[in-house]
Motif scaffolding. Sequence first.
Motif, PDB file in Angstrom:
ATOM      1  N   ARG A 134     -29.684  57.304 -32.958  1.00  0.00           N
ATOM      2  CA  ARG A 134     -28.581  57.437 -33.910  1.00  0.00           C
ATOM      3  C   ARG A 134     -28.918  56.913 -35.311  1.00  0.00           C
ATOM      4  O   ARG A 134     -28.631  57.575 -36.314  1.00  0.00           O
ATOM      5  CB  ARG A 134     -27.323  56.741 -33.385  1.00  0.00           C
ATOM      6  N   LYS A 161     -22.231  62.606 -31.742  1.00  0.00           N
ATOM      7  CA  LYS A 161     -22.770  61.357 -31.222  1.00  0.00           C
ATOM      8  C   LYS A 161     -22.852  61.447 -29.703  1.00  0.00           C
ATOM      9  O   LYS A 161     -21.995  62.061 -29.073  1.00  0.00           O
ATOM     10  CB  LYS A 161     -21.879  60.179 -31.648  1.00  0.00           C
ATOM     11  N   GLY A 181     -23.529  58.946 -26.290  1.00  0.00           N
ATOM     12  CA  GLY A 181     -23.678  57.593 -25.758  1.00  0.00           C
ATOM     13  C   GLY A 181     -24.870  57.471 -24.821  1.00  0.00           C
ATOM     14  O   GLY A 181     -25.318  58.449 -24.218  1.00  0.00           O
ATOM     15  N   LYS A 182     -25.365  56.243 -24.670  1.00  0.00           N
ATOM     16  CA  LYS A 182     -26.561  56.004 -23.862  1.00  0.00           C
ATOM     17  C   LYS A 182     -26.374  56.325 -22.380  1.00  0.00           C
ATOM     18  O   LYS A 182     -27.346  56.613 -21.679  1.00  0.00           O
ATOM     19  CB  LYS A 182     -27.028  54.551 -24.045  1.00  0.00           C
ATOM     20  N   GLU A 188     -28.108  54.068 -29.042  1.00  0.00           N
ATOM     21  CA  GLU A 188     -27.208  55.218 -29.032  1.00  0.00           C
ATOM     22  C   GLU A 188     -27.937  56.406 -29.669  1.00  0.00           C
ATOM     23  O   GLU A 188     -28.924  56.230 -30.391  1.00  0.00           O
ATOM     24  CB  GLU A 188     -25.928  54.904 -29.812  1.00  0.00           C
ATOM     25  N   SER A 189     -27.430  57.595 -29.417  1.00  0.00           N
ATOM     26  CA  SER A 189     -28.101  58.803 -29.895  1.00  0.00           C
ATOM     27  C   SER A 189     -27.143  59.695 -30.677  1.00  0.00           C
ATOM     28  O   SER A 189     -25.924  59.535 -30.609  1.00  0.00           O
ATOM     29  CB  SER A 189     -28.683  59.581 -28.710  1.00  0.00           C
TER      30      SER A 189
END
Length: 306
Positions: free
Chosen positions: A150, A183, A185-186, A196-197
């Motif tokens: 992220r 976005k 989440g992990k 996070e990504s």
Amino acid sequence: MPKVRTQVTSRIHKEVARQGILFQKDKGQHILKNPLVIQSMVEKAALKPSDIVLEIGPGTGNMTVKMLEKAKKVIACEIDPRMVAELQKRVQGTAYQSKLQIVVGDVLKSELPFFDLCVANIPYQISSPLIFKLLSHRPFFRCAVLMLQREFAERLVAKPGDKLYCRLSVNTQLLARVDMLMKVGKNNFRPPPKVESSVVRIEPRNPPPLINYQEWDSLTRIAFIRKNKTLSAAFKQTTVVTMLEKNYKIHCSLNNKIVPDNFDIKALINHILKKAEAEKKRARTMDIDDFISLLHEFNAEGMHFT
């Protein structure tokens, strides 16, 4: 086609679970497991039946299979032979087998094939070199939809004045339009990464700016060494002055121009910065046009960065 989907879906992770394959975190192996996220990425890529899609790091093939449903062909680049075996097993004997090409090896050390789009959950440690490898690829591809760490993604889309605005921001945005898509989440990965990504869409500028990218890259490197300092301070560094003086004398030699005995490189640098009204500017607030103008001013005076 529903029968094929059921056949492929039934194989999901069976072999992985049976063999107890351990994902290698040093290779960035965090498999995207949430089918809704996978579906969303594929939809946002807007695949056409005629498209050839490049996927980097397909893992066990969760997204690969979804793209094989829609595209003409998927070229999957994978460095881990174990994952290659799982991917082959997953499509073996299905209608998708002939549409999948697997390239085994390090994608950063290989020449990229022709492709229309790149859709991938890429190993995060190769994000920067991979993006610039993609953007230097010819012929141009339509777009890339990439899962990234992220903070890295936020740097890609950052604007002048933003906290995360950096050399990566301006260098990428010179060559492409970058948009944040979503976005992630992990917990959508197995095993969950520590960060996070986010998913971004990268669309190359075609045609690209008429600029020497090597010079541009060197200029922005100097400016962003201390992005909160003025350009006047950045260009006073001994290594920078020495490099510019050497390049200037080479330029003069190639153009049969005599360098005066009393030549002062520092005075010329200051003259150019003042002419460009840039001596008090800071890299963190400069946009692409500011850097292009500055590079042109240096070049006009015979000053080059490569």
